[in-house]
Design a protein around this motif. Sequence first.
Motif, PDB file in Angstrom:
ATOM      1  N   LEU A  50      -4.781 -21.139  14.073  1.00 55.87           N
ATOM      2  CA  LEU A  50      -3.659 -20.513  14.769  1.00 55.87           C
ATOM      3  C   LEU A  50      -4.107 -19.255  15.507  1.00 55.87           C
ATOM      4  N   CYS A  51      -3.495 -19.018  16.647  1.00 59.89           N
ATOM      5  CA  CYS A  51      -3.736 -17.759  17.360  1.00 59.89           C
ATOM      6  C   CYS A  51      -2.447 -16.937  17.323  1.00 59.89           C
ATOM      7  N   ALA A  52      -2.536 -15.701  17.747  1.00 56.51           N
ATOM      8  CA  ALA A  52      -1.377 -14.808  17.727  1.00 56.51           C
ATOM      9  C   ALA A  52      -0.232 -15.370  18.564  1.00 56.51           C
ATOM     10  N   ASP A  53      -0.548 -16.030  19.668  1.00 59.21           N
ATOM     11  CA  ASP A  53       0.502 -16.617  20.506  1.00 59.21           C
ATOM     12  C   ASP A  53       1.251 -17.730  19.781  1.00 59.21           C
ATOM     13  N   ASP A  54       0.553 -18.471  18.915  1.00 55.41           N
ATOM     14  CA  ASP A  54       1.224 -19.498  18.113  1.00 55.41           C
ATOM     15  C   ASP A  54       2.262 -18.874  17.191  1.00 55.41           C
ATOM     16  N   VAL A  55       1.905 -17.748  16.609  1.00 52.65           N
ATOM     17  CA  VAL A  55       2.833 -17.058  15.704  1.00 52.65           C
ATOM     18  C   VAL A  55       4.022 -16.521  16.497  1.00 52.65           C
ATOM     19  N   ARG A  56       3.758 -15.947  17.645  1.00 50.30           N
ATOM     20  CA  ARG A  56       4.845 -15.402  18.458  1.00 50.30           C
ATOM     21  C   ARG A  56       5.797 -16.489  18.957  1.00 50.30           C
ATOM     22  N   ALA A  57       5.305 -17.702  19.125  1.00 51.71           N
ATOM     23  CA  ALA A  57       6.101 -18.787  19.697  1.00 51.71           C
ATOM     24  C   ALA A  57       6.891 -19.592  18.660  1.00 51.71           C
ATOM     25  N   ILE A  58       6.635 -19.376  17.381  1.00 52.88           N
ATOM     26  CA  ILE A  58       7.279 -20.199  16.363  1.00 52.88           C
ATOM     27  C   ILE A  58       8.795 -19.976  16.352  1.00 52.88           C
ATOM     28  N   ARG A  59       9.513 -21.062  16.193  1.00 56.76           N
ATOM     29  CA  ARG A  59      10.969 -21.024  16.049  1.00 56.76           C
ATOM     30  C   ARG A  59      11.308 -21.858  14.823  1.00 56.76           C
ATOM     31  N   PHE A  60      11.914 -21.236  13.849  1.00 60.80           N
ATOM     32  CA  PHE A  60      12.212 -21.921  12.598  1.00 60.80           C
ATOM     33  C   PHE A  60      13.585 -22.584  12.647  1.00 60.80           C
ATOM     34  N   GLY A  73      16.262 -11.904  10.605  1.00 62.49           N
ATOM     35  CA  GLY A  73      15.725 -10.643  11.086  1.00 62.49           C
ATOM     36  C   GLY A  73      14.502 -10.189  10.307  1.00 62.49           C
ATOM     37  N   GLU A  74      14.539 -10.376   8.989  1.00 56.81           N
ATOM     38  CA  GLU A  74      13.390 -10.002   8.162  1.00 56.81           C
ATOM     39  C   GLU A  74      12.180 -10.879   8.478  1.00 56.81           C
ATOM     40  N   VAL A  75      12.425 -12.178   8.620  1.00 55.50           N
ATOM     41  CA  VAL A  75      11.328 -13.095   8.932  1.00 55.50           C
ATOM     42  C   VAL A  75      10.744 -12.755  10.304  1.00 55.50           C
ATOM     43  N   ASP A  76      11.601 -12.527  11.290  1.00 52.25           N
ATOM     44  CA  ASP A  76      11.117 -12.201  12.631  1.00 52.25           C
ATOM     45  C   ASP A  76      10.264 -10.936  12.627  1.00 52.25           C
ATOM     46  N   GLU A  77      10.719  -9.926  11.902  1.00 51.97           N
ATOM     47  CA  GLU A  77       9.972  -8.664  11.816  1.00 51.97           C
ATOM     48  C   GLU A  77       8.611  -8.882  11.150  1.00 51.97           C
ATOM     49  N   PHE A  78       8.584  -9.694  10.107  1.00 51.88           N
ATOM     50  CA  PHE A  78       7.337  -9.990   9.411  1.00 51.88           C
ATOM     51  C   PHE A  78       6.388 -10.749  10.330  1.00 51.88           C
ATOM     52  N   MET A  79       6.922 -11.668  11.125  1.00 52.06           N
ATOM     53  CA  MET A  79       6.083 -12.454  12.039  1.00 52.06           C
ATOM     54  C   MET A  79       5.429 -11.571  13.107  1.00 52.06           C
ATOM     55  N   VAL A  80       6.081 -10.499  13.494  1.00 52.69           N
ATOM     56  CA  VAL A  80       5.472  -9.558  14.441  1.00 52.69           C
ATOM     57  C   VAL A  80       4.215  -8.953  13.816  1.00 52.69           C
ATOM     58  N   ALA A  81       4.311  -8.570  12.549  1.00 56.81           N
ATOM     59  CA  ALA A  81       3.143  -8.005  11.851  1.00 56.81           C
ATOM     60  C   ALA A  81       2.049  -9.056  11.671  1.00 56.81           C
ATOM     61  N   VAL A  82       2.437 -10.288  11.373  1.00 53.37           N
ATOM     62  CA  VAL A  82       1.465 -11.369  11.205  1.00 53.37           C
ATOM     63  C   VAL A  82       0.736 -11.629  12.527  1.00 53.37           C
ATOM     64  N   ALA A  83       1.493 -11.668  13.622  1.00 53.76           N
ATOM     65  CA  ALA A  83       0.883 -11.889  14.940  1.00 53.76           C
ATOM     66  C   ALA A  83      -0.098 -10.770  15.272  1.00 53.76           C
ATOM     67  N   ALA A  84       0.246  -9.538  14.929  1.00 53.67           N
ATOM     68  CA  ALA A  84      -0.657  -8.412  15.190  1.00 53.67           C
ATOM     69  C   ALA A  84      -1.947  -8.548  14.387  1.00 53.67           C
ATOM     70  N   ALA A  85      -1.820  -8.970  13.127  1.00 54.63           N
ATOM     71  CA  ALA A  85      -3.019  -9.143  12.292  1.00 54.63           C
ATOM     72  C   ALA A  85      -3.908 -10.246  12.838  1.00 54.63           C
ATOM     73  N   ILE A  86      -3.315 -11.326  13.290  1.00 55.93           N
ATOM     74  CA  ILE A  86      -4.106 -12.432  13.845  1.00 55.93           C
ATOM     75  C   ILE A  86      -4.692 -12.044  15.198  1.00 55.93           C
ATOM     76  N   ALA A  87      -3.983 -11.237  15.969  1.00 61.56           N
ATOM     77  CA  ALA A  87      -4.516 -10.771  17.255  1.00 61.56           C
ATOM     78  C   ALA A  87      -5.807  -9.985  17.042  1.00 61.56           C
ATOM     79  N   VAL A  88      -5.889  -9.236  15.950  1.00 64.00           N
ATOM     80  CA  VAL A  88      -7.132  -8.514  15.631  1.00 64.00           C
ATOM     81  C   VAL A  88      -8.261  -9.505  15.439  1.00 64.00           C
ATOM     82  N   LEU A  89      -7.977 -10.594  14.715  1.00 62.72           N
ATOM     83  CA  LEU A  89      -9.004 -11.626  14.499  1.00 62.72           C
ATOM     84  C   LEU A  89      -9.375 -12.315  15.818  1.00 62.72           C
ATOM     85  N   ASP A  90      -8.377 -12.471  16.689  1.00 60.66           N
ATOM     86  CA  ASP A  90      -8.596 -13.110  17.978  1.00 60.66           C
ATOM     87  C   ASP A  90      -9.370 -12.191  18.938  1.00 60.66           C
TER      88      ASP A  90
END
Length: 92
Positions: A50-60, A73-90
Amino acid sequence: MSEPSRGLTADALRSATFSTPPWGKRGYDPKSVKDFLALTARRLEGRGHLCADDVRAIRFPKPPIGRRGFHGGEVDEFMVAVAAAIAVLDGR
């Protein structure tokens, strides 16, 4: 590579919990959220794709009618942090 950024670890993703949404709201389907977090945890361990864009694009999806899932709202906020962490790896 167990702690990329913002202190998020694969274990933190696997054990993440969220409250239920307010009455009258359904929120997100818990199984879908947990399954996706398992995929993102693999990525933080260096085993996923997965890349950060995949995380940003997910719709549950919503849970079945009559059930309340995870607070959107809590899940969306958490996904922003997850995308940021993966962006570092990317390397972004």
